[in-house]
Design a protein around this motif. Sequence first.
Motif, mmCIF file in Angstrom:
data_model
loop_
_atom_site.group_PDB
_atom_site.id
_atom_site.type_symbol
_atom_site.label_atom_id
_atom_site.label_comp_id
_atom_site.label_asym_id
_atom_site.label_seq_id
_atom_site.Cartn_x
_atom_site.Cartn_y
_atom_site.Cartn_z
ATOM 1 N N ILE A 1 -27.519 36.755 23.997
ATOM 2 C CA ILE A 1 -26.798 35.807 24.343
ATOM 3 C C ILE A 1 -26.103 36.015 25.840
ATOM 4 N N LEU B 1 -21.606 30.397 19.695
ATOM 5 C CA LEU B 1 -22.413 29.482 20.423
ATOM 6 C C LEU B 1 -21.781 28.034 20.616
ATOM 7 N N ASN C 1 -21.027 25.927 24.235
ATOM 8 C CA ASN C 1 -21.193 24.599 24.214
ATOM 9 C C ASN C 1 -20.065 23.806 24.669
ATOM 10 N N LEU D 1 -27.203 23.263 24.207
ATOM 11 C CA LEU D 1 -27.986 24.130 23.292
ATOM 12 C C LEU D 1 -29.086 23.513 22.313
#
Length: 221
Positions: free
Chosen positions: A153, A185, A189, A196
């Motif tokens: 990531i 995540l 965002n 995403l």
Amino acid sequence: MVLEAKGIKKEFTNGEVSNLVLKGIDFNVDDGEFVAIVGESGSGKSTLLYILAGIDRPTEGSVVLLGKNFADISDKEIAQMRRNDFSFVYQFDNLVPNLTVYENIVLPLVLDKKKESEYKTQAEDVAKYLGIDSALKKFPAQLSGGEQQRVAIARALVTNPKVIFLDEPTGSLDKERGKQVMELLKSINKDKGVALVMITHSQAHAEYASRIVKMEDGLLG
Ligand SMILES: Nc1ncnc2c1ncn2[C@@H]1O[C@H](COP(=O)(O)OP(=O)(O)O)[C@@H](O)[C@H]1O
Ligand SMILES: [Mg+2]
């Protein structure tokens, strides 16, 4: 709008046998959106994600990503966009085993011939943000699955992309590590405004997204 896909069909042909895997999909993503795609194994999720990210081409239909119609540009130009403007996190760990964590993270920048002085601090900041800064000198095999996924990531994030595509980023993680990656995540965002598009098997993980779409037998519900 960051992504606009229309009438996507994909047929795989093997000798005389053909298999229509995507049967006509329209799919859009707004700026800064977090979309989860859920669906059974074999329903065509990865095939769709590859096409949206320009890794594969559709049999029919069009993909316009960040204002570029993939039909009008070469694979090489798409690959260049993938290093600069958007990124892809593969389902199975795709780190280079003989490069350190740091070298893995900065790989897209090295491939793009950027100077280290331009990206070193950014890479260290991203590693810190993802909680892997103490692992920068290690090799992937020395890390846990969850840490490896965070390195993947970090590599996807280091170029400041506008969109990240993720194919089951928590698929190989245990419950607790999967949850940590999902929390990360969600903050990426929110904090960075990166759109995403994530495939997941887990309904619980899909609920971190701002929109859930269901893939069924080659169609999006
Ligand atoms: N390169 C390929 N050649 C032939 N068939 C493929 C290829 N890639 C995927 N398929 C087929 O497409 C279908 C959907 O696969 P996939 O997109 O990987 O599903 P999912 O990610 O939802 O599990 C499966 O039947 C798979 O066998
Ligand atoms: Mg898949």
